[in-house]
Design a protein around this motif. Structure first.
Motif, short mmCIF file in Angstrom:
data_model
loop_
_atom_site.label_atom_id
_atom_site.label_comp_id
_atom_site.label_asym_id
_atom_site.label_seq_id
_atom_site.Cartn_x
_atom_site.Cartn_y
_atom_site.Cartn_z
N TRP A 106 0.82 -1.20 0.00
CA TRP A 106 0.00 0.00 0.00
C TRP A 106 0.86 1.25 0.00
O TRP A 106 1.86 1.33 0.71
CB TRP A 106 -0.92 0.01 1.23
CG TRP A 106 -1.66 -1.26 1.45
CD1 TRP A 106 -1.47 -2.16 2.44
CD2 TRP A 106 -2.72 -1.77 0.63
NE1 TRP A 106 -2.34 -3.21 2.32
CE2 TRP A 106 -3.13 -2.99 1.21
CE3 TRP A 106 -3.37 -1.31 -0.52
CZ2 TRP A 106 -4.14 -3.77 0.67
CZ3 TRP A 106 -4.37 -2.08 -1.06
CH2 TRP A 106 -4.76 -3.29 -0.48
N GLY A 147 1.12 0.08 10.51
CA GLY A 147 1.65 0.34 9.18
C GLY A 147 2.65 -0.71 8.74
O GLY A 147 2.63 -1.17 7.58
N VAL A 155 -1.70 3.88 4.35
CA VAL A 155 -2.75 3.34 5.20
C VAL A 155 -3.20 4.45 6.15
O VAL A 155 -2.36 5.15 6.74
CB VAL A 155 -2.27 2.12 6.02
CG1 VAL A 155 -3.25 1.79 7.14
CG2 VAL A 155 -2.10 0.91 5.11
N ALA A 179 2.62 -0.84 4.65
CA ALA A 179 2.35 0.52 4.13
C ALA A 179 3.65 1.29 3.92
O ALA A 179 4.54 1.26 4.77
CB ALA A 179 1.46 1.28 5.11
#
Length: 252
Positions: free
Chosen positions: A108, A161, A111, A166
């Motif tokens: 990602w 995270g 986040v 992330a």
């Protein structure tokens, strides 16, 4: 005799700030109005600190903001209740083992963590409109699941995270209430989140609330700018200076 606005030399200054200045007195004590207003502000601050996050209402607000279809996780720190959370800040910085073990790892760009912090009231009122405004400014970003974090301190986001994979972590968290604002929201942005990150490695946007604070659109513009620069630099914190252009901050 009470002073009128026309004769009160402090009236102009009081109109420009929520600070309690030039309150006057009744004999040797503050005026009754000033005392009652202070007591009300103190009660609102206490209520905000002790309030529990209503996750169902938060999810409904997200749905009404058009974010209801986004995957959402509900996580809890190691503080089992509000009393423990307030007495043991260290427990609010770590996830429950079962929650940490169940994080679905992905790739990602960012986040977002929606954390109650020290004012669940702030998160309830401002998280949905702020997140809606931010996501509209991030076309093409891979956004991970929205995380609702209970009994959370800022550092809890580092573990979340890292567990989710992330690149950036943006934590929306209720700020410690003062005696003028009980529903102020803060955002902490961290590049490459992992346990042990220092506060100097984050960027913070604070004082996001209604009248007199930073508006949702202005805060979203600032956060999107910081995220874009953090992606370019590969860093946040003292390495990332907030040179946000002024016009977007005037949107309200």
């Amino acid at each position: 005799m009470a002073q009128t606005p026309a004769t009160d030399p402090w009236a102009r200054l009081r109109a420009a700030t929520p600070a309690r200045i030039g309150l006057g007195r009744a004999g040797d004590a503050p005026s009754l109005r000033a005392v009652l207003e202070f007591q009300m502000a103190h009660a609102e601050a206490r209520d905000a600190v002790h309030a529990a996050l209503d996750e169902a209402a938060l999810r409904e607000a997200l749905a009404q903001a058009g974010l209801g279809g986004h995957p959402t996780l509900s996580l809890q720190s190691q503080a089992p209740d509000r009393t423990t959370y307030l007495r043991r800040p260290d427990l609010g910085r770590r996830l429950r083992p079962e929650d940490a073990a169940g994080l679905p790892r992905g790739e990602w760009d960012v986040v977002f963590v929606l954390a109650d912090g020290l004012s669940a009231t702030a998160l309830q009122r401002h998280a949905a409109p702020l997140l809606q405004a931010v996501l509209a400014r991030l076309p093409g970003w891979r956004v991970g699941p929205l995380v609702v974090a209970h009994q959370a301190r800022v550092a809890l986001g580092d573990e979340i995270g890292a567990g989710l994979g992330a690149t950036q972590l943006a934590m929306l968290v209720g700020e410690r209430p003062g005696l003028s604002v009980a529903d102020s929201l803060g955002v902490y942005l961290t590049h490459a989140p992992r346990p042990g990150r220092r506060d100097s490695e984050r960027n913070c946007i604070s004082n996001i609330h209604g009248a007199g604070g930073l508006g949702h659109a202005a805060a979203a513009a600032k956060l999107a700018w910081l995220m874009t620069e953090a992606r370019r630099l590969g860093q946040t914190g003292i390495a990332l200076k907030d040179d946000t252009p002024l016009p977007p901050l005037l949107e309200g």
